[in-house]
Write a protein that holds these residues in place. Structure first.
Motif, PDB file in Angstrom:
ATOM      1  N   ALA A  18       4.922 -53.577  12.288  1.00 57.80           N
ATOM      2  CA  ALA A  18       5.948 -54.303  13.022  1.00 57.80           C
ATOM      3  C   ALA A  18       6.774 -53.735  14.061  1.00 57.80           C
ATOM      4  O   ALA A  18       7.019 -52.726  13.705  1.00 57.80           O
ATOM      5  CB  ALA A  18       6.814 -54.958  11.712  1.00 57.80           C
ATOM      6  N   SER A  19       7.133 -54.454  15.080  1.00 57.11           N
ATOM      7  CA  SER A  19       8.066 -53.919  15.976  1.00 57.11           C
ATOM      8  C   SER A  19       9.299 -53.548  15.479  1.00 57.11           C
ATOM      9  O   SER A  19       9.916 -54.314  14.775  1.00 57.11           O
ATOM     10  CB  SER A  19       7.967 -54.979  17.238  1.00 57.11           C
ATOM     11  OG  SER A  19       6.826 -55.119  17.797  1.00 57.11           O
ATOM     12  N   PRO A  20       9.978 -52.338  15.929  1.00 58.00           N
ATOM     13  CA  PRO A  20      11.200 -52.167  15.351  1.00 58.00           C
ATOM     14  C   PRO A  20      12.270 -52.899  15.722  1.00 58.00           C
ATOM     15  O   PRO A  20      12.370 -53.608  16.857  1.00 58.00           O
ATOM     16  CB  PRO A  20      11.537 -50.660  15.977  1.00 58.00           C
ATOM     17  CG  PRO A  20      10.697 -50.642  16.951  1.00 58.00           C
ATOM     18  CD  PRO A  20       9.446 -51.526  16.600  1.00 58.00           C
ATOM     19  N   ASN A  21      13.086 -53.352  14.752  1.00 59.51           N
ATOM     20  CA  ASN A  21      14.168 -54.382  15.047  1.00 59.51           C
ATOM     21  C   ASN A  21      15.488 -53.820  15.577  1.00 59.51           C
ATOM     22  O   ASN A  21      15.965 -52.922  14.794  1.00 59.51           O
ATOM     23  CB  ASN A  21      14.391 -55.132  13.838  1.00 59.51           C
ATOM     24  CG  ASN A  21      15.458 -56.249  14.111  1.00 59.51           C
ATOM     25  OD1 ASN A  21      16.183 -56.173  15.042  1.00 59.51           O
ATOM     26  ND2 ASN A  21      15.462 -57.253  13.233  1.00 59.51           N
ATOM     27  N   ARG A  26      20.651 -50.469  15.022  1.00 60.96           N
ATOM     28  CA  ARG A  26      22.261 -50.527  15.232  1.00 60.96           C
ATOM     29  C   ARG A  26      23.027 -50.752  13.913  1.00 60.96           C
ATOM     30  O   ARG A  26      23.879 -49.939  13.741  1.00 60.96           O
ATOM     31  CB  ARG A  26      22.717 -51.740  16.202  1.00 60.96           C
ATOM     32  CG  ARG A  26      22.210 -51.636  17.620  1.00 60.96           C
ATOM     33  CD  ARG A  26      22.917 -52.529  18.313  1.00 60.96           C
ATOM     34  NE  ARG A  26      22.217 -53.958  18.256  1.00 60.96           N
ATOM     35  CZ  ARG A  26      21.287 -54.473  18.764  1.00 60.96           C
ATOM     36  NH1 ARG A  26      20.782 -54.022  19.794  1.00 60.96           N
ATOM     37  NH2 ARG A  26      21.033 -55.762  18.419  1.00 60.96           N
ATOM     38  N   ASP A  27      22.589 -51.185  12.971  1.00 58.48           N
ATOM     39  CA  ASP A  27      23.137 -51.482  11.687  1.00 58.48           C
ATOM     40  C   ASP A  27      23.222 -50.084  11.093  1.00 58.48           C
ATOM     41  O   ASP A  27      24.187 -49.629  10.485  1.00 58.48           O
ATOM     42  CB  ASP A  27      22.366 -52.450  10.765  1.00 58.48           C
ATOM     43  CG  ASP A  27      22.719 -54.005  11.318  1.00 58.48           C
ATOM     44  OD1 ASP A  27      23.690 -54.234  12.267  1.00 58.48           O
ATOM     45  OD2 ASP A  27      22.139 -55.037  10.813  1.00 58.48           O
ATOM     46  N   GLN A  28      21.935 -49.487  11.082  1.00 57.47           N
ATOM     47  CA  GLN A  28      21.916 -48.250  10.288  1.00 57.47           C
ATOM     48  C   GLN A  28      22.783 -47.002  11.133  1.00 57.47           C
ATOM     49  O   GLN A  28      23.308 -46.359  10.238  1.00 57.47           O
ATOM     50  CB  GLN A  28      20.415 -47.645  10.480  1.00 57.47           C
ATOM     51  CG  GLN A  28      20.096 -46.362   9.646  1.00 57.47           C
ATOM     52  CD  GLN A  28      20.424 -46.576   8.206  1.00 57.47           C
ATOM     53  OE1 GLN A  28      19.962 -47.329   7.602  1.00 57.47           O
ATOM     54  NE2 GLN A  28      21.049 -45.541   7.825  1.00 57.47           N
ATOM     55  N   ILE A  29      22.760 -47.032  12.311  1.00 55.75           N
ATOM     56  CA  ILE A  29      23.903 -46.223  13.153  1.00 55.75           C
ATOM     57  C   ILE A  29      25.118 -46.694  12.594  1.00 55.75           C
ATOM     58  O   ILE A  29      26.026 -45.571  12.421  1.00 55.75           O
ATOM     59  CB  ILE A  29      23.431 -46.208  14.785  1.00 55.75           C
ATOM     60  CG1 ILE A  29      22.204 -45.875  14.907  1.00 55.75           C
ATOM     61  CG2 ILE A  29      24.634 -45.567  15.363  1.00 55.75           C
ATOM     62  CD1 ILE A  29      21.767 -46.120  16.636  1.00 55.75           C
ATOM     63  N   LYS A  30      25.613 -47.751  12.545  1.00 51.31           N
ATOM     64  CA  LYS A  30      26.930 -48.130  12.054  1.00 51.31           C
ATOM     65  C   LYS A  30      27.136 -47.475  10.776  1.00 51.31           C
ATOM     66  O   LYS A  30      28.384 -47.240  10.353  1.00 51.31           O
ATOM     67  CB  LYS A  30      26.988 -49.541  12.412  1.00 51.31           C
ATOM     68  CG  LYS A  30      28.322 -50.063  11.801  1.00 51.31           C
ATOM     69  CD  LYS A  30      28.734 -51.611  12.071  1.00 51.31           C
ATOM     70  CE  LYS A  30      30.111 -52.003  11.724  1.00 51.31           C
ATOM     71  NZ  LYS A  30      30.135 -53.452  11.914  1.00 51.31           N
ATOM     72  N   ALA A  31      26.191 -47.918   9.967  1.00 53.57           N
ATOM     73  CA  ALA A  31      26.330 -47.558   8.517  1.00 53.57           C
ATOM     74  C   ALA A  31      26.446 -46.063   8.291  1.00 53.57           C
ATOM     75  O   ALA A  31      27.388 -45.594   7.818  1.00 53.57           O
ATOM     76  CB  ALA A  31      25.207 -47.896   7.521  1.00 53.57           C
TER      77      ALA A  31
END
Length: 281
Positions: A18-21, A26-31
């Motif tokens: 699957a293509s990276p979402n 962005r959510d992971q960076i924010k977390a």
């Protein structure tokens, strides 16, 4: 093929990854940033503030600010002692201007000046000022006010209640602290001189005995942790293009050197914490 049978080969390829979402990234960076921010709040803020307050406490002791600073610093009550400083000329010949100033904290208690002055008998004018009016060095007063205000800043919050909102509040308080410390440093590093017109109407100027000549003004101020005396004499423009002859004398104030060292340390550790928090916002 023999027997009329055909061979069919079926190949099952694995599904394409699957293509990276981008949103997930962005959510992971924010977390990650939120995690780092909370870690800094829990582990660095209290340590940094405690260290900063220890250095500010030292400043309060040096400047006798026990009555002004936050009582949580537990600065023992103290009364300042008078200190007399000999100011030597830094422009012209060594005898152009000499002064002796007695200070009590941020107050001038007495000032003695000897100025090279051709119109006076013997070529020198001598006078003493022991004013019956309050004669404060505003720069020293500002220094104490800025430092005492910093001691009342927030304590960083409770360890178990940190979140993004507390992070923003702490960051704002740290920036406010940096501003106050910067103003405190500037108050004794940058000269703040009264204009000639202000000196004319400055009450202590009129308290010299004998009175200053009409073409002579005296000013005292702080510059780079030094107490400076400046003598301004009106002269013909044939003598000086600006019509003003200026002599200066100064003396280092060692206790202000110590204050600057403590303030520099506070600025460094607070700025480092500001940078860490800002990077995780």
């Amino acid at each position: 093929m023999e027997g009329g049978h055909s061979l069919t080969i079926t190949t099952n390829y694995p599904p394409a990854p699957a293509s990276p979402n981008p949103q997930d990234e962005r959510d992971q960076i924010k977390a990650n940033r939120e995690f780092e921010n909370l870690w800094i709040q829990r582990n660095d803020v209290e340590t940094t503030l405690r260290s900063a307050l220890n250095h500010l406490k030292s400043c309060c002791v040096i400047l006798n600010l026990s009555a002004k600073c936050d009582e949580r610093l537990q600065v023992s009550m103290s009364h300042g002692t008078t200190e007399k400083y000999q100011l030597m000329s830094r422009t012209g010949s060594s005898d152009s201007l000499k002064a002796a100033v007695t200070l009590l904290d941020d107050n001038v208690i007495q000032a003695e000046v000897t100025i090279k002055y051709p119109k006076a008998g013997g070529g020198f004018f001598r006078a003493v000022a022991q004013p019956d009016v309050q004669w404060k060095l505003q720069q020293l007063q500002d220094l104490g006010n800025h430092i005492s205000r910093v001691t009342y800043n927030g304590d960083g919050g409770e360890k178990d209640h940190f979140n993004s909102t507390t992070g923003k509040r702490i960051l704002e308080e740290l920036k406010s602290t940096m501003n106050e410390i910067s103003l405190a440093r500037n108050s004794i590093m940058l000269p703040r001189k009264r204009s000639l017109l202000e000196l004319c109407y400055f009450p202590p100027t009129r308290k010299f005995n004998p009175p200053l000549p009409q073409d002579q003004l005296i000013s005292f101020y702080i510059s780079c942790c030094r107490l400076v005396c400046a003598s301004y004499q009106m002269v013909p423009k044939t003598v000086h293009p600006q019509g003003l002859s200026v002599f200066m004398a100064e003396s280092q104030l060692p206790h202000l050197d110590d204050v600057i060292k403590h303030l520099n340390i506070v600025m460094n550790i607070v700025q480092k914490l500001i940078s860490y928090l800002s990077a995780t916002m």
